[in-house]
Design an enzyme around this catalytic site. Structure first.
Site, PDB file in Angstrom:
ATOM      1  N   ASN A 166       0.882  -1.173   0.000  1.00 26.69           N
ATOM      2  CA  ASN A 166       0.000   0.000   0.000  1.00 26.69           C
ATOM      3  C   ASN A 166       0.916   1.218   0.000  1.00 26.69           C
ATOM      4  OD1 ASN A 166      -1.766   2.069   0.429  1.00 26.69           O
ATOM      5  ND2 ASN A 166      -2.364   1.440   2.505  1.00 26.69           N
ATOM      6  N   SER A 195       3.569  -2.215  10.247  1.00 28.16           N
ATOM      7  CA  SER A 195       5.021  -2.272  10.463  1.00 28.16           C
ATOM      8  C   SER A 195       5.636  -3.614  10.076  1.00 28.16           C
ATOM      9  CB  SER A 195       5.374  -1.912  11.919  1.00 28.16           C
ATOM     10  OG  SER A 195       4.952  -0.591  12.216  1.00 28.16           O
ATOM     11  N   GLY A 199       2.637   2.229  10.780  1.00 23.29           N
ATOM     12  CA  GLY A 199       3.596   3.321  10.646  1.00 23.29           C
ATOM     13  C   GLY A 199       4.275   3.713  11.946  1.00 23.29           C
ATOM     14  N   HIS A 246      -9.518   1.189   4.704  1.00 23.44           N
ATOM     15  CA  HIS A 246      -8.237   1.331   5.399  1.00 23.44           C
ATOM     16  C   HIS A 246      -8.427   2.266   6.601  1.00 23.44           C
ATOM     17  CE1 HIS A 246      -4.123   2.478   6.325  1.00 23.44           C
ATOM     18  NE2 HIS A 246      -3.764   1.350   5.731  1.00 23.44           N
ATOM     19  N   LYS A 249       0.132   4.228  -0.229  1.00 29.07           N
ATOM     20  CA  LYS A 249      -0.491   5.429   0.360  1.00 29.07           C
ATOM     21  C   LYS A 249      -0.258   6.616  -0.582  1.00 29.07           C
ATOM     22  CE  LYS A 249      -0.096   3.169   4.773  1.00 29.07           C
ATOM     23  NZ  LYS A 249       0.026   3.236   6.213  1.00 29.07           N
ATOM     24  N   GLU A 270      -6.794   4.624   7.729  1.00 28.49           N
ATOM     25  CA  GLU A 270      -6.571   6.054   7.466  1.00 28.49           C
ATOM     26  C   GLU A 270      -7.794   6.671   6.790  1.00 28.49           C
ATOM     27  OE1 GLU A 270      -2.824   5.517   5.475  1.00 28.49           O
ATOM     28  OE2 GLU A 270      -1.954   4.877   7.389  1.00 28.49           O
ATOM     29  N   GLU A 330      -5.283  -4.942  10.331  1.00 30.07           N
ATOM     30  CA  GLU A 330      -4.251  -3.947  10.604  1.00 30.07           C
ATOM     31  C   GLU A 330      -4.553  -3.242  11.927  1.00 30.07           C
ATOM     32  OE1 GLU A 330      -2.278  -2.634   6.663  1.00 30.07           O
ATOM     33  OE2 GLU A 330      -4.034  -1.388   6.951  1.00 30.07           O
TER      34      GLU A 330
END
Ligand code: 13P
Length: 253
Positions: free
Chosen positions: A5, A211, A171, A93, A7, A95, A165
């Site tokens: 991904n 991560s 991250g 996702h 992003k 985010e 996730e």
């Protein structure tokens, strides 16, 4: 499956460069691993073009709208994604849920729309740190999975990919332990078993994300219910992405 991904990274020129490098890295085409790269909208066509020649590589988008067309400024439909040649789409996702008001309901609408258009949805679920601390992580993920699969037939469900996730691991450099990942993946599979049956639950691939990198991938991918990874940071460079593909290939043999 190893899925990257990107992003909001890698415009069209960078994307073409990435695939050129990846072609140089991948000495043997992975036999048991499906590879997916989820690129920004403006890099999709260039990625599809640049990925040609690597048999097992798919290109996906990171989001889409659930309507076919209309007055939705700034949005992109499944039909438009198909035109670029991409085959997968990330849905829900964290985010998107956090910064762009994605809800369980829109995740479900997008999942169903992608399935109708023949695009494979990669449905993302995962709990926040405070939810894990409050011991609510299983309930949170159960709700997300049940909502995403609402009114999805068993036949369609079997084609969906899930990415677990944990938001606290995205991250942050803090990775779920292999035991934490396995425990949640087994839980998700049991939720799917109740929604459908064990045949469907076993068919659905459940990826871990948060991560993941070449150093921790072998242990995570070695877990029984971890069928791959959804990788952010470590998917940006062709060499580390290839190391993850090779780790998955090893884990599957
Ligand atoms: P990182 O691998 O950078 O933690 O990102 C994970 C992720 O959000 C993939 O979708």
């Amino acid at each position: 499956m190893i899925a990257g991904n990107w992003k909001m990274n890698h415009g069209a020129a960078d994307a073409a460069d990435f695939f050129k490098k990846l072609k140089g890295e991948v000495s043997t085409t992975p036999k048991n691993v499906e590879v997916l790269v989820c690129a920004p909208f403006t890099s999709l066509a260039a990625s599809v073009d640049a990925a040609k020649g690597i048999k097992t590589i798919h290109v996906g988008a990171q989001n889409m709208h659930f309507e076919a067309s209309g007055a939705y400024t700034g949005e992109v439909s499944a039909e438009m994604l198909k035109e670029t040649g991409c085959s997968h789409v990330l849905v829900g996702h964290s985010e998107r849920r956090q910064y762009f008001a994605e809800t369980d309901e829109t995740v479900n609408l997008k999942t169903k729309k992608a399935l109708t258009e023949g695009i494979v949805p990669v449905v993302c679920v995962g709990e926040l740190l405070e939810e894990r601390k409050a011991d609510k992580h299983f309930d949170v993920v159960t709700t997300q999975v049940e909502a995403a699969f609402k009114d999805v037939s068993a036949k369609d469900a079997a084609t969906i990919v899930i990415a677990y996730e944990p938001v606290w691991a995205i991250g942050t450099g803090e990775v779920a332990t292999p035991e934490q990942a396995q425990e949640m993946h087994a839980h998700i599979r049991s939720v799917l078993g109740k929604l459908y049956d064990t045949g469907v639950a076993d068919t659905i691939r459940i990826l871990y994300g948060g991560s993941m990198k070449p150093s921790n991938a072998p242990e995570l991918l070695g877990q029984k219910d971890v069928d791959g990874g959804l990788i952010g940071g470590a998917s940006l460079k062709a060499d580390s992405f290839n190391e993850l593909i090779q780790a998955a290939e090893k884990a599957s043999s």
